[in-house]
Design a protein around this motif. Structure first.
Motif, PDB file in Angstrom:
ATOM      1  N   GLY A  52       0.847  -1.186   0.000  1.00  0.00           N
ATOM      2  CA  GLY A  52       0.000   0.000   0.000  1.00  0.00           C
ATOM      3  C   GLY A  52       0.886   1.239   0.000  1.00  0.00           C
ATOM      4  N   TRP A  53       0.707   2.075   1.019  1.00  0.00           N
ATOM      5  CA  TRP A  53       1.546   3.268   1.139  1.00  0.00           C
ATOM      6  C   TRP A  53       2.785   3.017   1.983  1.00  0.00           C
ATOM      7  N   ASP A  54       2.863   1.845   2.615  1.00  0.00           N
ATOM      8  CA  ASP A  54       3.945   1.584   3.567  1.00  0.00           C
ATOM      9  C   ASP A  54       5.189   1.033   2.876  1.00  0.00           C
ATOM     10  N   LYS A  55       6.314   1.629   3.168  1.00  0.00           N
ATOM     11  CA  LYS A  55       7.582   1.128   2.677  1.00  0.00           C
ATOM     12  C   LYS A  55       8.048  -0.042   3.546  1.00  0.00           C
ATOM     13  N   ALA A  56       8.867  -0.918   2.964  1.00  0.00           N
ATOM     14  CA  ALA A  56       9.516  -1.948   3.782  1.00  0.00           C
ATOM     15  C   ALA A  56      10.376  -1.234   4.825  1.00  0.00           C
ATOM     16  N   PRO A  57      10.294  -1.631   6.091  1.00  0.00           N
ATOM     17  CA  PRO A  57      10.983  -0.886   7.165  1.00  0.00           C
ATOM     18  C   PRO A  57      12.485  -1.163   7.213  1.00  0.00           C
ATOM     19  N   LEU A  58      13.167  -0.772   6.149  1.00  0.00           N
ATOM     20  CA  LEU A  58      14.611  -0.993   6.052  1.00  0.00           C
ATOM     21  C   LEU A  58      15.378   0.187   6.627  1.00  0.00           C
ATOM     22  N   GLU A  59      16.493  -0.110   7.259  1.00  0.00           N
ATOM     23  CA  GLU A  59      17.428   0.931   7.682  1.00  0.00           C
ATOM     24  C   GLU A  59      18.758   0.674   6.984  1.00  0.00           C
ATOM     25  N   PRO A  60      19.509   1.734   6.690  1.00  0.00           N
ATOM     26  CA  PRO A  60      20.776   1.542   5.965  1.00  0.00           C
ATOM     27  C   PRO A  60      21.801   0.798   6.795  1.00  0.00           C
ATOM     28  N   ILE A  61      22.670   0.059   6.116  1.00  0.00           N
ATOM     29  CA  ILE A  61      23.776  -0.611   6.794  1.00  0.00           C
ATOM     30  C   ILE A  61      25.105   0.029   6.420  1.00  0.00           C
ATOM     31  N   MET A  62      25.055   1.009   5.484  1.00  0.00           N
ATOM     32  CA  MET A  62      26.244   1.772   5.101  1.00  0.00           C
ATOM     33  C   MET A  62      25.856   3.246   5.041  1.00  0.00           C
ATOM     34  N   PHE A  63      26.851   4.111   5.177  1.00  0.00           N
ATOM     35  CA  PHE A  63      26.583   5.547   5.209  1.00  0.00           C
ATOM     36  C   PHE A  63      27.631   6.271   4.379  1.00  0.00           C
ATOM     37  N   GLY A  64      27.233   7.452   3.864  1.00  0.00           N
ATOM     38  CA  GLY A  64      28.196   8.215   3.102  1.00  0.00           C
ATOM     39  C   GLY A  64      27.624   8.910   1.889  1.00  0.00           C
TER      40      GLY A  64
END
Length: 390
Positions: free
Chosen positions: A228-240
């Motif tokens: 629907g409107w909800d994204k998969a609740p992913l958080e990043p594992i890399m940054f930059g």
């Protein structure tokens, strides 16, 4: 002699499950975006960057469409291994916050799935069920659903097994799991492009690899389909930099992305012919091997047409590979573990005896990438070796 001083032998290449040859047309596209339209897709102040950004969006739209997803639901990665890690490790914080720390997977997954899950188990206290498929090599939908619990965060099941070619019931599972809070991740490294209808099912997370469909190594994608409107609740594992929806940082490799786009277009346009030719080659190979003693490892009724895993009675797989190395390039299993002489974890999980699991041989082919392969010559070599095996 090549530039590196190697002599190129005419050996039939039957190891496309490890990697495929980049088509010359794809290579031309890659070279163009390396040497002519070489701009950074993140540069906003000039035409070079604008052309690169437009090209990437075109590729994103097409590739997302091949699995029935929207362009904004696809991020580019370096390949299926990275996509798997982002999907699995990126879901973990949500699992910890919600108290849903149970994951279901299979014992026949690629190491790029098994090892991140073992990390979650050992370092984060997740409970992981590794289902064994039995001799068919196919995990049943019922076996997965029997393990489902209120705290099950995720089911991770590959699309096509990389050693046996057996197709897993991911589309059937997607239809059921979509009605539950449990997310479904599918490692589609081997299946993308080959069984396209499966991946249009409502799968939450799909990992794609470029070099299994004729694209260069080093590019792939992760589809993160909305509910629907909800994204998969992913958080990043890399940054930059967070260039890809803040889930994947780094300058986009435009030449590789355009290579993946071109290869995927070509595969989609020619898939029917590819499937027909792959099946014909399978039939010819099996007919020739009929003069030998062998068993097929895996369910032939639920397999892709271009991967065949066999064990020859009484023969050591490594010895056979050495004997036929001037005829054909094949493998004993995953390229990532080919340096190991231990029994295949896939064939072992199927409950096959050690001598069968240790000596399984994987043949995998794209008809257009096979030169001068004579299945009768291969069969004759095997048939000669079997009576002389000690």
């Amino acid at each position: 002699m090549t530039a590196l001083g190697w002599v190129r032998a005419v050996v039939a290449y039957l190891d496309v499950a490890a990697t495929t040859r980049v088509d010359p047309r794809v290579a031309e596209v890659v070279l163009h975006w390396m040497t002519e339209d070489f701009g950074n897709a993140g540069s906003r102040t000039h035409e070079y960057g604008a052309r690169a950004k437009k090209a990437v969006q075109q590729a994103r739209t097409f590739l997302a469409g091949t699995v029935g997803a929207k362009p904004e639901e696809l991020i580019f990665t370096s390949g299926a291994t990275e996509s798997n890690n982002i999907a699995l490790l990126g879901m973990a914080p949500y699992g910890e916050k919600s108290g849903r720390k149970h994951i279901i997977t299979s014992a026949i997954e690629h190491k790029a799935v098994i090892e991140p899950l073992l990390h979650l188990k050992e370092a984060k206290g997740f409970e992981v069920d590794f289902l064994e498929p039995g001799p068919s090599g196919r995990v049943s939908k019922e076996a997965v659903l029997e393990k489902l619990r209120p705290d099950t965060l995720l089911v991770s099941l590959m699309h096509v097994n990389n050693e046996t070619g057996v197709i897993q019931p991911v589309a059937e599972l997607a239809e059921v799991l979509r009605k539950t809070p449990t997310f479904l991740h599918v490692d589609a490294a081997q299946g993308y492009g080959k069984v396209p209808q499966d991946l249009t099912a409502p799968i939450d997370l799909i990992s794609i690899s470029g070099h299994k469909v004729g694209a260069p190594k080093g590019v792939g994608a992760l589809v993160t389909r909305r509910r629907g409107w909800d994204k998969a609740p992913l958080e990043p594992i890399m940054f930059g930099g967070g260039q890809e929806r803040k889930l994947r940082p780094g300058t986009l490799p435009v030449p590789l992305i355009m290579g993946l786009y071109e290869a995927a277009k070509d595969f989609q346009e020619n898939r029917s012919r590819w499937e027909r030719d792959a099946r014909r080659m399978r039939e010819e190979l099996l007919a020739a091997l009929g003069r030998t003693r062998f068993q097929i490892n895996g369910d032939v009724e639920h397999s892709v047409p271009h991967i065949l895993n066999v064990t020859f009675d009484g023969l050591n797989a490594e010895a056979l590979i050495v004997r036929i190395k001037d005829q054909v390039a094949v493998a004993t299993g995953s390229a990532c573990t080919s340096a190991s002489y231990t029994p295949s974890h896939v064939l072992t999980a199927m409950g096959l005896p050690d001598d069968v699991a240790t000596n399984g041989l994987r043949f995998s082919w794209f008809p257009s990438q096979v030169a001068d392969f004579d299945p009768d010559e291969l069969a004759a070599t095997v048939a000669y070796m079997q009576p002389h095996a000690t």
